[in-house]
Design an enzyme around this catalytic site. Structure first.
Site, PDB file in Angstrom:
ATOM      1  N   TYR A   8      31.934 -15.463  22.905  1.00  0.00           N
ATOM      2  CA  TYR A   8      31.958 -15.195  24.345  1.00  0.00           C
ATOM      3  C   TYR A   8      30.692 -15.727  25.014  1.00  0.00           C
ATOM      4  O   TYR A   8      30.739 -16.459  25.999  1.00  0.00           O
ATOM      5  CB  TYR A   8      32.083 -13.690  24.578  1.00  0.00           C
ATOM      6  CG  TYR A   8      32.223 -13.311  26.043  1.00  0.00           C
ATOM      7  CD1 TYR A   8      33.427 -13.504  26.705  1.00  0.00           C
ATOM      8  CD2 TYR A   8      31.153 -12.768  26.743  1.00  0.00           C
ATOM      9  CE1 TYR A   8      33.567 -13.163  28.053  1.00  0.00           C
ATOM     10  CE2 TYR A   8      31.279 -12.418  28.078  1.00  0.00           C
ATOM     11  CZ  TYR A   8      32.487 -12.618  28.722  1.00  0.00           C
ATOM     12  OH  TYR A   8      32.604 -12.275  30.055  1.00  0.00           O
ATOM     13  N   VAL A  16      46.177 -22.146  30.130  1.00  0.00           N
ATOM     14  CA  VAL A  16      45.052 -22.900  30.694  1.00  0.00           C
ATOM     15  C   VAL A  16      44.411 -23.857  29.700  1.00  0.00           C
ATOM     16  O   VAL A  16      43.589 -24.685  30.077  1.00  0.00           O
ATOM     17  CB  VAL A  16      43.966 -21.965  31.273  1.00  0.00           C
ATOM     18  CG1 VAL A  16      44.480 -21.220  32.490  1.00  0.00           C
ATOM     19  CG2 VAL A  16      43.449 -21.001  30.209  1.00  0.00           C
TER      20      VAL A  16
END
Length: 244
Positions: A150, A61
């Site tokens: 994150y 991706v």
């Protein structure tokens, strides 16, 4: 009739975990689905299990060329895309003192840059249909602090969602973000943090972690025409954690 009859969806990270749950839910509601993942074995097995309305495409991706190939394969197999679920993502439990630049950039590429590339690649396909729904999977850590890397990228996903939503609203395309809390996925149940998660669950207002299907139900709503007036918004599914 299914809620996604005559819809064509692309779902990244679809071979396992939440992504697999989304794929199963969408197919059960009548969608034709292209699922992508680096996990070729798992992706092929799931596509074979679910039948003719599902295709698997191996995809990195973080690569624009891979996104172009996914959109081309989608249009060849099923026609222009109506739905994109940007689900692929990773986490890393390291502090800012321990994380290297390469590790940080890897998280940014997978969690953040991939969302930009996915939207950029799929929007022209959606324009051919005159409508579309993009759902970017962020996290409750796109609203409150958490792990370095994150958290940063999940906040970015939230911001990109709003920026993109404003730019494509006139094209009949909606863009929203989903912010899950702790979900029972292989990332949680197979890791070394199982006991920590079990203890943490006691402090969630609903007092349990979520099942993947609960998130899929929300993602499904945003993919359908039922959410036709929702765009540029964040939808939180965290058992009440960010309400504390």
């Amino acid at each position: 009739m299914g809620r996604l009859d005559n819809k064509v969806a692309i779902i990244t990270g679809g071979a396992r975990g939440m992504g697999e749950s989304h794929v199963r839910k969408f197919v059960s509601e009548g969608a034709k689905v292209v699922l992508t993942d680096l996990n070729e074995e798992g992706g092929i097995a799931l596509a074979n299990e679910l039948g003719e309305n599902v295709r698997f495409v191996k995809q990195d991706v973080t690569k624009a060329a891979d996104w172009e190939a996914v959109v081309a394969e989608t249009e060849k197999a099923f026609g222009p895309a109506n739905i994109l679920i940007n689900n692929a993502g990773i986490s890393m439990s390291k502090s800012i003192f321990e994380m290297t630049e390469d590790e940080y950039r890897k998280i940014v590429d997978i969690n953040q840059v991939s969302v930009f590339l996915g939207m950029k690649a799929v929007i022209p396909s959606m324009q051919k249909t005159g409508n579309g729904s993009i759902v970017n999977i962020s996290s409750m850590n796109g609203l409150v602090g958490g792990a370095i890397g994150y958290t940063d990228t999940k906040f970015a996903v939230r911001g990109m969602t709003k920026a993109a939503a404003l730019q494509v609203a006139g094209l009949g395309i909606r863009v929203n973000s989903v912010h899950p809390g702790v979900i029972e996925t292989p990332m949680v149940t197979e890791g070394d943090a199982v006991d920590t998660i079990k203890e943490f669950a006691k402090h969630i207002p609903i007092q349990r972690v979520a099942q993947s299907e609960e998130v899929s139900n929300l993602v499904l709503f945003l993919a359908t025409d039922e959410s036709s007036y929702s765009t540029g918004s964040e939808f939180v599914i965290d058992g009440g954690l960010t309400a504390m």
